[in-house]
Enzyme design. Sequence first.
Site, mmCIF file in Angstrom:
data_model
loop_
_atom_site.group_PDB
_atom_site.id
_atom_site.type_symbol
_atom_site.label_atom_id
_atom_site.label_comp_id
_atom_site.label_asym_id
_atom_site.label_seq_id
_atom_site.Cartn_x
_atom_site.Cartn_y
_atom_site.Cartn_z
ATOM 1 N N ARG A 25 0.812 -1.218 0.000
ATOM 2 C CA ARG A 25 0.000 0.000 0.000
ATOM 3 C C ARG A 25 0.850 1.275 0.000
ATOM 4 N NH1 ARG A 25 -4.876 1.322 2.210
ATOM 5 N NH2 ARG A 25 -4.188 3.434 1.809
ATOM 6 N N LYS A 26 2.167 1.148 0.216
ATOM 7 C CA LYS A 26 2.987 2.350 0.368
ATOM 8 C C LYS A 26 3.524 2.824 -0.989
ATOM 9 C CE LYS A 26 2.466 1.177 4.750
ATOM 10 N NZ LYS A 26 1.290 1.554 5.541
ATOM 11 N N VAL A 27 4.045 4.039 -1.000
ATOM 12 C CA VAL A 27 4.452 4.668 -2.266
ATOM 13 C C VAL A 27 5.609 3.911 -2.920
ATOM 14 C CG1 VAL A 27 5.458 6.772 -3.255
ATOM 15 C CG2 VAL A 27 3.561 6.936 -1.643
#
Length: 383
Positions: A189-191
């Site tokens: 879910r992180k960049v």
Amino acid sequence: MTQATALQAPPIAFAKPCFGIEEQQAAAQTVASGWVVGGPRLKELEQLFAEHCETSNAVGVSSWTTGAFLVFKALGIGPGDEVIVPSLTFIASVNAIVHAGATPVFADVDPATFNVDPDDIASKVTSRTKAILPVDQIGLPCEIDRILEIANEAGAIVIQDAACSIGSVFRDRPVGALSPVTIFSMHARKVVTTGEGGMIVTNDEELAIRLRLLRHQAMSLTDFQRHSGSPTDFESYPEVGYNFRITDIQASIGVVQMGKLDKMLKRRREIAQRYIDALNTMPAYVAPHVPSHSNPNWQSFQLTVAKGGVETRNQVLRELHANGISCRRGVMASHREPPYQDLRVELPNTEHVADQGFQLPIYPDLSDDEVDTIIGMLEQISV
Ligand SMILES: *Cc1c(COP(=O)(O)O)cnc(C)c1O
């Protein structure tokens, strides 16, 4: 009418890793090389994080959660110690404190930014406060300069939960350069993602050495040293360590992702600006407030409904979903979950945001047409 047209279009995903052929090739090359853990790709990824964060050290680990646990262990924070943390965060922030045997003390947030309120942190300091774990919620940097001052006065260390904020900027400095210790997540879910993974950055040499030891069963020699050393250079295990390693397969994906960071940030910021401009014309919703000294990476786009409580918010979620737009409730209130209910704390702003907040799709592959569809749908929902 709108419902019918929207249903014909494929649903809009909520989040998507920004992967291309380069990540596939990098992972395949690492597998082909045979050196899949403790090797050159991990070193490279650690160097990239250290450069980006302007720190002398970066230590790769298996997740943010294991990284945070390791930091508490390495710093000797445990039973009898208090760690101040916002309740409005992914519950991992709080769980890591408990895993280390320390006591979480919840602070409230500023409802405009969703970030921890420094005044409330100050009011929660006691003689047992050993650390403050502020969170850069949704990728927006917390008010770290005030928090560092409070920590200084309290004799506590700041461990920044930057799980969401790789690439974010605070007063012209990158997140990672701001606190004594900063921990990033590389979950999907992180960049910047490696599927699962974490990265700890710090200028504290001693801490970095201990983190490297503890992530690998406290083994005194690295894999590099064992490969190049004499066959009778035996390692030792001076203390009880852990297995919190990240693989070189993951790291090789991370190296490609770090190379794309600027491009990914640019697109995320464009999308966020489009949402904000549109929301500013819609009285039913409140756009997130971004202080002028911060430039978030927009890992998530969270807003709140202006009026009505949890039911209104849920109605919006149901209508967006029914029209093919994936969305989620906003950041959770950890103190409402069963393991933390007995603490019986009162956090009115946290509860307000947890009840009224929700998140819209945001990722580099989201097209302008899709963003416009989402904005159009928000305009049509009558709340
Ligand atoms: C994602 C996240 C974590 C946990 O990260 P993992 O790598 O999944 O352990 C911790 N804190 C916050 C604020 C997060 O968003």
